[in-house]
Design a protein around this motif. Structure first.
Motif, PDB file in Angstrom:
ATOM      1  N   ARG A   1       0.989  -1.186   0.074  1.00  0.00           N
ATOM      2  CA  ARG A   1       0.035   0.173  -0.087  1.00  0.00           C
ATOM      3  C   ARG A   1       0.897   1.358  -0.013  1.00  0.00           C
ATOM      4  N   ILE A   2       0.622   2.378  -0.803  1.00  0.00           N
ATOM      5  CA  ILE A   2       1.270   3.625  -0.946  1.00  0.00           C
ATOM      6  C   ILE A   2       0.202   4.508  -0.423  1.00  0.00           C
ATOM      7  N   ALA A   3       0.546   5.119   0.594  1.00  0.00           N
ATOM      8  CA  ALA A   3      -0.558   6.039   1.090  1.00  0.00           C
ATOM      9  C   ALA A   3      -0.151   7.379   1.483  1.00  0.00           C
ATOM     10  N   GLY A   4      -0.902   8.549   1.050  1.00  0.00           N
ATOM     11  CA  GLY A   4      -0.637   9.932   1.072  1.00  0.00           C
ATOM     12  C   GLY A   4      -1.723  10.609   0.706  1.00  0.00           C
ATOM     13  N   ILE A   5      -1.563  12.094   0.186  1.00  0.00           N
ATOM     14  CA  ILE A   5      -2.428  12.593   0.107  1.00  0.00           C
ATOM     15  C   ILE A   5      -2.461  13.064  -1.587  1.00  0.00           C
ATOM     16  N   GLY A   6      -3.652  13.815  -1.825  1.00  0.00           N
ATOM     17  CA  GLY A   6      -3.475  14.032  -3.371  1.00  0.00           C
ATOM     18  C   GLY A   6      -2.621  14.804  -3.860  1.00  0.00           C
ATOM     19  N   GLY A   7      -1.960  14.782  -4.769  1.00  0.00           N
ATOM     20  CA  GLY A   7      -0.720  15.732  -5.238  1.00  0.00           C
ATOM     21  C   GLY A   7       0.464  15.061  -4.847  1.00  0.00           C
ATOM     22  N   GLN A   8       0.586  14.030  -3.990  1.00  0.00           N
ATOM     23  CA  GLN A   8       1.930  13.653  -3.575  1.00  0.00           C
ATOM     24  C   GLN A   8       2.608  12.712  -4.590  1.00  0.00           C
ATOM     25  N   GLY A   9       1.799  11.869  -5.343  1.00  0.00           N
ATOM     26  CA  GLY A   9       2.089  11.378  -6.411  1.00  0.00           C
ATOM     27  C   GLY A   9       2.235   9.704  -5.896  1.00  0.00           C
ATOM     28  N   ASN A  10       1.448   9.413  -4.993  1.00  0.00           N
ATOM     29  CA  ASN A  10       1.328   7.847  -4.514  1.00  0.00           C
ATOM     30  C   ASN A  10       0.818   7.159  -5.271  1.00  0.00           C
ATOM     31  N   LEU A  11      -0.114   7.680  -5.999  1.00  0.00           N
ATOM     32  CA  LEU A  11      -0.966   7.027  -7.173  1.00  0.00           C
ATOM     33  C   LEU A  11      -0.095   6.532  -8.510  1.00  0.00           C
ATOM     34  N   LEU A  12       0.780   7.736  -8.814  1.00  0.00           N
ATOM     35  CA  LEU A  12       1.894   7.280  -9.723  1.00  0.00           C
ATOM     36  C   LEU A  12       2.856   6.250  -9.388  1.00  0.00           C
ATOM     37  N   ALA A  13       3.416   6.218  -8.246  1.00  0.00           N
ATOM     38  CA  ALA A  13       4.292   5.568  -7.672  1.00  0.00           C
ATOM     39  C   ALA A  13       3.625   3.957  -7.864  1.00  0.00           C
ATOM     40  N   GLY A  14       2.305   3.842  -7.390  1.00  0.00           N
ATOM     41  CA  GLY A  14       1.584   2.610  -7.642  1.00  0.00           C
ATOM     42  C   GLY A  14       1.447   2.251  -9.113  1.00  0.00           C
ATOM     43  N   TYR A  15       1.226   2.888  -9.901  1.00  0.00           N
ATOM     44  CA  TYR A  15       1.318   2.746 -11.419  1.00  0.00           C
ATOM     45  C   TYR A  15       2.659   1.999 -12.104  1.00  0.00           C
ATOM     46  N   VAL A  16       3.525   2.956 -11.586  1.00  0.00           N
ATOM     47  CA  VAL A  16       4.876   2.356 -11.978  1.00  0.00           C
ATOM     48  C   VAL A  16       5.308   1.165 -11.587  1.00  0.00           C
ATOM     49  N   LEU A  17       5.239   0.845 -10.064  1.00  0.00           N
ATOM     50  CA  LEU A  17       5.392  -0.541  -9.418  1.00  0.00           C
ATOM     51  C   LEU A  17       4.453  -1.575 -10.173  1.00  0.00           C
ATOM     52  N   SER A  18       3.336  -1.317 -10.250  1.00  0.00           N
ATOM     53  CA  SER A  18       2.460  -2.270 -11.081  1.00  0.00           C
ATOM     54  C   SER A  18       2.931  -2.684 -12.578  1.00  0.00           C
ATOM     55  N   ARG A  19       3.358  -1.769 -13.403  1.00  0.00           N
ATOM     56  CA  ARG A  19       3.688  -1.760 -14.747  1.00  0.00           C
ATOM     57  C   ARG A  19       5.000  -2.472 -14.591  1.00  0.00           C
ATOM     58  N   ALA A  20       5.930  -2.408 -13.606  1.00  0.00           N
ATOM     59  CA  ALA A  20       7.091  -3.123 -13.355  1.00  0.00           C
ATOM     60  C   ALA A  20       6.940  -4.607 -13.237  1.00  0.00           C
ATOM     61  N   PHE A  21       5.935  -4.904 -12.408  1.00  0.00           N
ATOM     62  CA  PHE A  21       5.653  -6.295 -12.187  1.00  0.00           C
ATOM     63  C   PHE A  21       5.128  -7.102 -13.502  1.00  0.00           C
ATOM     64  N   VAL A  22       4.262  -6.318 -14.265  1.00  0.00           N
ATOM     65  CA  VAL A  22       3.673  -6.722 -15.488  1.00  0.00           C
ATOM     66  C   VAL A  22       4.881  -7.057 -16.540  1.00  0.00           C
ATOM     67  N   LEU A  23       5.779  -6.251 -16.513  1.00  0.00           N
ATOM     68  CA  LEU A  23       6.854  -6.332 -17.433  1.00  0.00           C
ATOM     69  C   LEU A  23       7.877  -7.680 -16.901  1.00  0.00           C
ATOM     70  N   ALA A  24       7.599  -7.757 -15.480  1.00  0.00           N
ATOM     71  CA  ALA A  24       8.542  -8.977 -14.930  1.00  0.00           C
ATOM     72  C   ALA A  24       7.383 -10.340 -15.219  1.00  0.00           C
ATOM     73  N   GLU A  25       6.596 -10.074 -15.823  1.00  0.00           N
ATOM     74  CA  GLU A  25       5.636 -11.333 -16.060  1.00  0.00           C
ATOM     75  C   GLU A  25       5.009 -12.066 -14.838  1.00  0.00           C
ATOM     76  N   LYS A  26       4.578 -11.037 -13.867  1.00  0.00           N
ATOM     77  CA  LYS A  26       3.900 -11.322 -12.550  1.00  0.00           C
ATOM     78  C   LYS A  26       2.401 -11.124 -12.882  1.00  0.00           C
ATOM     79  N   TYR A  27       1.575 -11.862 -11.943  1.00  0.00           N
ATOM     80  CA  TYR A  27       0.353 -11.519 -11.912  1.00  0.00           C
ATOM     81  C   TYR A  27       0.033 -10.279 -10.991  1.00  0.00           C
ATOM     82  N   VAL A  28      -0.693  -9.283 -11.296  1.00  0.00           N
ATOM     83  CA  VAL A  28      -0.728  -7.962 -10.837  1.00  0.00           C
ATOM     84  C   VAL A  28      -2.270  -7.553 -10.585  1.00  0.00           C
ATOM     85  N   VAL A  29      -2.715  -7.134  -9.266  1.00  0.00           N
ATOM     86  CA  VAL A  29      -3.688  -6.357  -9.310  1.00  0.00           C
ATOM     87  C   VAL A  29      -3.559  -5.079  -8.604  1.00  0.00           C
ATOM     88  N   GLN A  30      -3.932  -3.657  -9.178  1.00  0.00           N
ATOM     89  CA  GLN A  30      -3.655  -2.559  -8.850  1.00  0.00           C
ATOM     90  C   GLN A  30      -5.064  -1.869  -8.639  1.00  0.00           C
TER      91      GLN A  30
END
Length: 198
Positions: free
Chosen positions: A8-37
């Protein structure tokens, strides 16, 4: 069937926590893992509570929500209460620019806590507080080794505006350099043993 590793990446709007989650999720997809975001945020564009959950596994994920989290990034004091969801021996990375400490009640659940003054360092080193999310992400990936950095950088290329690619990659590298702690991710599971009919 093992349960997925949960972040879980928790913060407030404008801090970029959602973007960090998108990047991490994409990295797992590229690594051929099963991912839910998944993500949760208020109607406020900036300043409202928001968090992003990422589940990753080598096996299909049967349920898209987590009750406890093996790792948390906490970016704002208003979200410290999310530490109550940390799994036994889970990993917490937090921005000590604003969060002065993690309460003892959560420290009794895990000693694996990394404090980094990410917002302060983002301004000092990059002149841009917006990369504090990537500094914390770099520290998390370094401490868990859940995905290799080349794959993470490829994910940044796919998820971030090209003109900010180098800035974000440098922030991730810098965040990784701020911790020497390497924790082998461990999932606590209790399984009933049965006799026959297995």
């Amino acid at each position: 069937m093992t349960r997925p590793f949960s972040i879980r990446i928790a913060g407030i709007g404008g801090q970029g926590n959602l973007l960090a989650g998108y990047v991490l999720s994409r990295a797992f997809v590229l690594a051929e893992k099963y991912v839910v975001q998944t993500q949760n945020y208020s109607e406020q564009v900036r300043g409202g509570p928001s968090y992003c959950d990422v589940l990753v596994s080598n096996e299909p994920i049967l349920y898209p929500k987590a009750v406890v989290f093996d790792s948390l990034i906490i970016m704002h004091p208003s979200m410290v209460s999310h530490a109550k969801f940390v799994a036994t021996n889970g990993i917490i990375v937090y921005d000590s620019t604003y969060i002065k400490d993690i309460p003892n009640e959560f420290r009794r659940v895990t000693k694996r806590i990394i404090d980094i003054p990410a917002s302060k360092l983002a301004i000092e080193k990059f002149g841009n507080v917006m990369v504090s999310n990537m500094i914390l992400l770099g520290a998390l990936v370094k401490s868990t080794a859940l995905v290799d950095f080349d794959t993470l950088f490829e994910a940044v290329k796919e998820e971030v505006n090209p003109k900010y690619y180098e800035l974000n990659v440098e922030a991730i590298k810098f965040g990784a350099s701020l911790t020497d702690k390497i924790y082998k991710p461990r999932i606590e599971r209790k399984r009933k043993r049965t006799i026959g009919f297995e």
